[in-house]
Scaffold this active site. Sequence first.
Site, PDB file in Angstrom:
ATOM      1  N   ASN A 218     -44.623  56.217  13.499  1.00 47.70           N
ATOM      2  CA  ASN A 218     -45.725  57.096  13.124  1.00 47.70           C
ATOM      3  C   ASN A 218     -46.693  56.206  12.169  1.00 47.70           C
ATOM      4  O   ASN A 218     -46.298  55.327  11.401  1.00 47.70           O
ATOM      5  CB  ASN A 218     -45.200  58.464  12.308  1.00 47.70           C
ATOM      6  CG  ASN A 218     -44.856  59.294  13.201  1.00 47.70           C
ATOM      7  OD1 ASN A 218     -45.251  59.491  14.673  1.00 47.70           O
ATOM      8  ND2 ASN A 218     -43.643  60.172  12.853  1.00 47.70           N
TER       9      ASN A 218
ATOM     10  N   TYR B  85     -47.631  70.765  14.577  1.00 44.73           N
ATOM     11  CA  TYR B  85     -48.700  70.154  13.657  1.00 44.73           C
ATOM     12  C   TYR B  85     -49.977  70.485  13.481  1.00 44.73           C
ATOM     13  O   TYR B  85     -50.695  70.376  12.449  1.00 44.73           O
ATOM     14  CB  TYR B  85     -48.819  68.480  14.109  1.00 44.73           C
ATOM     15  CG  TYR B  85     -47.529  67.709  13.574  1.00 44.73           C
ATOM     16  CD1 TYR B  85     -47.460  67.054  12.525  1.00 44.73           C
ATOM     17  CD2 TYR B  85     -46.527  67.626  14.992  1.00 44.73           C
ATOM     18  CE1 TYR B  85     -46.255  66.488  12.308  1.00 44.73           C
ATOM     19  CE2 TYR B  85     -45.407  66.764  14.687  1.00 44.73           C
ATOM     20  CZ  TYR B  85     -45.307  66.025  13.310  1.00 44.73           C
ATOM     21  OH  TYR B  85     -44.227  65.418  13.161  1.00 44.73           O
TER      22      TYR B  85
ATOM     23  N   HIS C 231     -49.518  64.006  17.584  1.00 41.75           N
ATOM     24  CA  HIS C 231     -49.429  65.394  16.711  1.00 41.75           C
ATOM     25  C   HIS C 231     -50.692  66.032  16.526  1.00 41.75           C
ATOM     26  O   HIS C 231     -51.096  66.804  15.288  1.00 41.75           O
ATOM     27  CB  HIS C 231     -49.178  64.679  15.198  1.00 41.75           C
ATOM     28  CG  HIS C 231     -47.757  64.036  15.322  1.00 41.75           C
ATOM     29  ND1 HIS C 231     -47.164  63.572  14.012  1.00 41.75           N
ATOM     30  CD2 HIS C 231     -46.732  63.949  16.031  1.00 41.75           C
ATOM     31  CE1 HIS C 231     -46.005  63.243  14.185  1.00 41.75           C
ATOM     32  NE2 HIS C 231     -45.623  63.483  15.462  1.00 41.75           N
TER      33      HIS C 231
END
Length: 421
Positions: free
Chosen positions: A144, A244, A194
């Site tokens: 990420n 998210y 996300h």
Amino acid sequence: MKLAVVGGGSTYTPELVDGFARLRDVLPVSELVLVDPAADRLELVGGLARRIFAKQGHPGRVVTTADLDAAVDGADAVLLQLRVGGQAARNQDETWPLECGCVGQETTGAGGLAKALRTVPVVLDIAERVRRANPDAWIIDFTNPVGIVTRALLQAGHKAVGLCNVAIGFQRRFAAALQVDPAQIFLDHVGLNHLTWETGVRLGGPDGQDLLPGLLAEHGDTIADSLHLPRTLLDRLGVVPSYYLRYFYAHDEVVRELATKPSRAAEVAAMERELLELYADPALDSKPELLAKRGGAFYSEAAVDLTASLIGSGGSRHQVVNAHNRGTLPFLPDDAVIEVQATVDAHGAHPLPVRELDPLYRGLIADVTAYEELALEAALRGGRDRVFKALLAHPLIGQYAYADDLTDRLLAHNREHLAWA
């Protein structure tokens, strides 16, 4: 077939190894190399990996090393799952933004930018070394923020695809609710890493019957609870947002919650200590139940499917990945990285057509894409002004006073990881 996992000392790794062991007919790995500079962790994880392979009768060998160049030499695919600065840096990412009244999270908002700035240069260095060792190797990024990291890799000309476990998690949950084989569930999954929505849940493939309205009617309360969003919101939208999206749809509520409890990084750090104690037990030969709470559910199955398709052993398949837009979402630049269903084969990931999106989603996707472009520029070139502009562009920040304050805090907490700071 040789696979290398960079960040192989992660407590995630037994999840990945379990998938390699169970699905060896899909992905026949002969050598799995776990590479990590943290020797103590690596040996604990590597020992468990060998025991998992042995228990399940997998004939491949597991190698551990701190030598990246040796690890990637001759590898058919390299999986990236590293965390620059470890949980300590993550804890900072989740803490100092709250001091400004902004969400503190490792991939979203100011914390996500800090992680991108630390991570992109390291990943690009690794990728160059992979290219020198084997220019035909695929790089699969699970690190990420996946969208920004994958965009950096593709922009530099690497053979790369980004992977996240959010979509496969939804697929498995919807399949369980419908009591069907997960392979029968095709998601109309669209957005950025996300920042995605399930706009359809189809049976059998992209042209199958859309079961989402019925799922929301019969299981809406359960779905909403899992996302920590109100059922009424899901009913009004008629889609299922990624969890998210709560950082956007309930930002102030989330900030209040986060300010009253330990950071997720602190929770994960404690969990990792416990996991490593379990991994040290020579009698343990399967992934422990505690690992499911660590995150990354179904990561191994998604990784096996993607790797098998990219290296040609699994044929082509539909899978949700992060790849170049190339006109799929016409309101974004072609070189933006989006997260959608794609046909994946030995030539890479080829996004499938996406049904027209509501302006509600188009607008937010376009805003965050602009932020990601500025974030990547800051990661590649450095400079306080570039960091400030990225923060100012982020929909969760957007005010110059906040952006100025957050810039100062980001730089103060990350100087040891930023060569230019």
